[in-house]
Design a protein around this motif. Structure first.
Motif, PDB file in Angstrom:
ATOM      1  N   UNK A  25      45.871 109.697  25.196  1.00  0.00           N
ATOM      2  CA  UNK A  25      44.918 108.630  24.917  1.00  0.00           C
ATOM      3  C   UNK A  25      43.500 109.185  24.933  1.00  0.00           C
ATOM      4  N   UNK A  26      42.778 108.992  23.826  1.00  0.00           N
ATOM      5  CA  UNK A  26      41.364 109.333  23.767  1.00  0.00           C
ATOM      6  C   UNK A  26      40.588 108.122  24.253  1.00  0.00           C
ATOM      7  N   UNK A  27      40.260 108.132  25.540  1.00  0.00           N
ATOM      8  CA  UNK A  27      39.698 106.947  26.183  1.00  0.00           C
ATOM      9  C   UNK A  27      38.364 106.517  25.601  1.00  0.00           C
ATOM     10  N   UNK A  28      37.603 107.473  25.057  1.00  0.00           N
ATOM     11  CA  UNK A  28      36.283 107.128  24.517  1.00  0.00           C
ATOM     12  C   UNK A  28      36.373 106.541  23.111  1.00  0.00           C
TER      13      UNK A  28
ATOM     14  N   UNK B 207      51.722 108.488  29.753  1.00  0.00           N
ATOM     15  CA  UNK B 207      50.487 108.389  28.982  1.00  0.00           C
ATOM     16  C   UNK B 207      49.449 109.219  29.722  1.00  0.00           C
ATOM     17  N   UNK B 208      48.822 110.149  29.020  1.00  0.00           N
ATOM     18  CA  UNK B 208      47.903 111.081  29.659  1.00  0.00           C
ATOM     19  C   UNK B 208      46.560 111.093  28.934  1.00  0.00           C
ATOM     20  N   UNK B 209      45.519 111.472  29.651  1.00  0.00           N
ATOM     21  CA  UNK B 209      44.219 111.658  29.014  1.00  0.00           C
ATOM     22  C   UNK B 209      44.323 112.802  28.012  1.00  0.00           C
ATOM     23  N   UNK B 210      43.574 112.690  26.937  1.00  0.00           N
ATOM     24  CA  UNK B 210      43.696 113.632  25.830  1.00  0.00           C
ATOM     25  C   UNK B 210      43.350 115.060  26.234  1.00  0.00           C
TER      26      UNK B 210
END
Length: 251
Positions: free
Chosen positions: A118-121, A95-98
């Motif tokens: 993953x779009x953390x915001x 799983x990686x930051x977008x």
């Protein structure tokens, strides 16, 4: 000597990475026909991790038993090197930051192989990620998440972000855990600077220095068993405490 290592290692990693991606691509139709698309992908990522760590002179010491089958694994996050190190120990996807999806070449390769971004915001994105994680685990595939949310210099374990563990809590998924530690030979720039990637360090400049290191010692300590909790804050705290018990500061 350091310049020679860089000249030798950089193109070797690049050619090997592209070559394994082509191997994966060739095997996709057969794997899909057998219902093993994810398993084939994760095995290729595993081969890539072993190849990359060997090429970079990374000696990996494993402590404990890694999870098997369909699993979700969390770890502390020190460097982009964590990815091949963990991949060398378990067949997995990440799983990686977008933002990684927009990186040159790396973004293309990771997107094509099904890395979960993953779009953390965007809180609405958690349901999609949760579904993706559940799907991977149900198919018997492994997936890795870094709940600190960013890499650090390894002086201390950063808090685990409950939002990043919401997909696991939402589904009541068992979460395995591990701790990573790095060391370099005496006389080299300390591992906290030469291996760990943090703060305002530039990616290109840091890679240049890392590739010049004569060797790197990586220790991966796996936990005793998975943790399950339906409350994301409790899950984050319990996993943090478990990793903290095995965490060793990077000097």
């Amino acid at each position: 000597m350091g310049t020679f290592r860089f000249i030798l290692r950089a193109p070797t990693v690049l050619v090997g990475t592209v070559g394994l991606w082509v191997l994966w691509l060739i095997g996709v139709p057969l794997a899909a026909a057998c219902g093993q698309s994810g398993g084939w992908r994760n095995r290729v990522v595993h081969l890539w991790g072993r190849f990359t760590t060997a090429t970079l002179g990374v000696r990996v010491l494993r402590k404990g038993q890694p999870p098997t089958g369909g699993f979700l694994l969390v770890s502390n996050h020190l460097s982009y090197l964590d990815i091949p190190v963990l991949a060398s120990q378990v067949p997995t996807i990440f799983v990686s930051k977008a933002e990684v999806a927009d990186w040159p070449l790396i973004g293309f390769l990771t997107q094509s192989m099904g890395v979960v971004f993953l779009r953390r915001e965007d809180k609405r994105d958690l349901l999609r990620v949760s579904t993706a994680i559940e799907r991977e685990m149900e198919a018997g595939n492994g997936i890795v998440l870094f709940p600190e949310g960013t890499s650090s210099k390894g002086a201390a374990l950063l808090p685990f972000r409950p939002s990043l563990l919401a997909p696991a809590a939402r589904g009541g998924l068992p979460v395995s855990y591990a701790a990573i530690h790095y060391a370099v030979p005496e006389g080299c720039v300390p591992a906290s600077e030469s291996v760990c990637w943090w703060g305002d360090m530039t990616f290109g400049g840091h890679v240049l220095e890392l590739l010049r290191l004569p060797s790197i010692s990586a220790t991966v300590t796996f936990g005793d068993g998975p943790i399950v909790d339906f409350d994301r804050k409790n899950l984050a705290l319990r996993l943090w405490e478990a990793v903290q018990a095995r965490f060793e500061p990077v000097r």
